[in-house]
Design an enzyme around this catalytic site. Structure first.
Site, PDB file in Angstrom:
ATOM      1  CD  GLU A   1     -54.395  83.793 -58.905  1.00  0.00           C
ATOM      2  OE1 GLU A   1     -54.599  82.568 -58.720  1.00  0.00           O
ATOM      3  OE2 GLU A   1     -54.191  84.578 -57.972  1.00  0.00           O
TER       4      GLU A   1
ATOM      5  CG  ASP B   1     -52.741  82.124 -53.185  1.00  0.00           C
ATOM      6  OD1 ASP B   1     -52.838  83.262 -53.691  1.00  0.00           O
ATOM      7  OD2 ASP B   1     -53.625  81.248 -53.326  1.00  0.00           O
TER       8      ASP B   1
ATOM      9  N   GLY C   1     -57.164  81.363 -50.036  1.00  0.00           N
ATOM     10  CA  GLY C   1     -55.785  81.853 -50.001  1.00  0.00           C
ATOM     11  C   GLY C   1     -55.218  81.581 -48.624  1.00  0.00           C
TER      12      GLY C   1
END
Length: 379
Positions: free
Chosen positions: A124, A269, A307
């Site tokens: 990511e 996540d 997150g």
């Protein structure tokens, strides 16, 4: 070994059946009570093992830490939420930090570990948009180049399976096309792409969108954005964080309804703070984050979402009980759909003969009674 239940998930519905497990595989599926069993789970639900393709860490470990024992501890403990396979996910940082992070994952995979299977790496960043960067540290966001990515993939020993990038910053979609040609899934995320730019990215090889609704251009009925693209481009996959903090239950229902049962992927996540109490603080990507009472993680500087601490079994409960998503769609999104995106659907994501014996036994409240990773009981 043979296990059985009156509710085994076969061909899209619950069936009274037995699963025979040998040499890490499901070797036979029998009618209920056909053979002597080793474990009878009565009426508990037996479903395929969960696959989380976007999780940064847990229990004090972050993928960017490049700590072998931290990663091994993660694989051993993540089975408690029914996860049998996952992608260790990085966050934008310096080239040195990212290189060490992917090298560490490769080393642990090479030398061995216990518990859930490390299916690869989700890379990511660092090729992201400045406006929609979220918790990604902007000082390390850079333009994408094939040459740099090749070095990361070499350091990872080929384990990078997904890359999240802002494809609109990829000149002539050079890296997008390179990844598509070399077996790496390009997922659009932390992106300022317009609806039309997203369509072009898909035409040039992008296959998915990262944590839909978050870190992307929003939907408007006259300016559809990347969120509109995620709902309209029904042949592409779309991740979504199912903690009911990043997106409301209504938003989750809308996404699952628009994309159908085969293209939505539940992700956690999850961050290194998973497994800790509300109020505790951690450093993530160079930024301080704090756990809120609802389990979400926020930057202490801006209060923005950073997150989650979501467990996948809890995400399944949220989808079914709060978002009112049909059970088959919800379950597909954490089993066969991620397996399909990764090209693993010929041996993972279903309770079929010949498939890996990755199995979860669920209580009625969605807590995990037992997790089998390639036939080995892990709880």
């Amino acid at each position: 070994m043979i296990i059985q239940s009156t509710r085994v998930w076969l061909a899209g519905e619950f069936t009274a059946a037995q699963l025979e497990i040998e040499n890490e595989k499901i070797t036979n599926v029998y009618p209920y009570n056909a053979k002597d069993v080793d474990v009878d789970y009565k009426d508990l639900r037996i479903v395929p093992g969960f696959i989380d393709i976007h999780c940064h860490g847990a229990y004090g470990f972050d993928t960017n830490d490049a700590n072998e024992e931290g990663l091994r501890n993660w694989t051993k403990n993540i089975v408690s939420e029914g996860v049998t396979g996952f992608l260790a996910t990085t966050i934008t940082q310096s080239h040195e930090v990212l290189s060490n992070a992917v090298k560490n994952v490769a080393k642990v995979v090479r030398e061995g570990y216990e518990g859930a299977e490390i299916l690869g790496i989700h890379f990511e960043g660092p090729y992201l948009d400045m406006v929609y960067k979220g918790a990604q540290p902007e000082q390390y966001i850079v333009p994408p180049t094939i040459e740099e990515f090749k070095q990361y993939q070499e350091d990872a020993e080929g384990l990078i399976k997904i890359i999240t990038m802002a494809t609109e910053t990829d000149k002539d979609f050079a890296l997008t096309k390179y990844c598509a040609e070399n077996g790496v899934v390009v997922s659009m995320g932390h992106s300022g792409a317009t609806y039309d730019e997203a369509k072009l990215a898909i035409a040039n090889g992008a296959k998915s969108m990262t944590h839909t609704f978050n870190g992307m251009t929003p939907f408007n009925h006259r300016n559809n954005g990347l969120v509109g693209g995620s709902m309209r481009f029904r042949d592409t996959f779309g991740e979504v964080i199912c903690d009911c903090n990043h997106s409301t239950p209504a938003a989750l229902n809308i996404l699952y309804t628009s994309k159908g049962r085969d293209k939505t992927i539940m992700v956690s996540d999850g961050l290194m703070c998973k497994g800790f109490k509300a109020g505790e603080k951690f450093i993530f990507g160079g930024n301080e984050i704090e756990i809120y009472p609802d389990g979400s993680a926020h930057l202490t500087s801006t209060k923005g979402l950073a997150g989650s601490t979501l467990k996948i079994n809890e995400g399944l409960r949220n989808l079914v009980e709060k978002a009112l998503v049909p059970f088959d769609s919800a379950l597909n999104s954490c089993t066969i759909n991620p397996a399909t995106l990764l090209g693993l659907d010929d041996h993972k994501g279903k309770l079929f003969a010949g498939y890996d014996a990755d199995i979860v036994v669920l209580e009625d409240d969605y807590s995990v009674k037992q997790t089998y990773c390639k036939g080995k009981a892990c709880l």
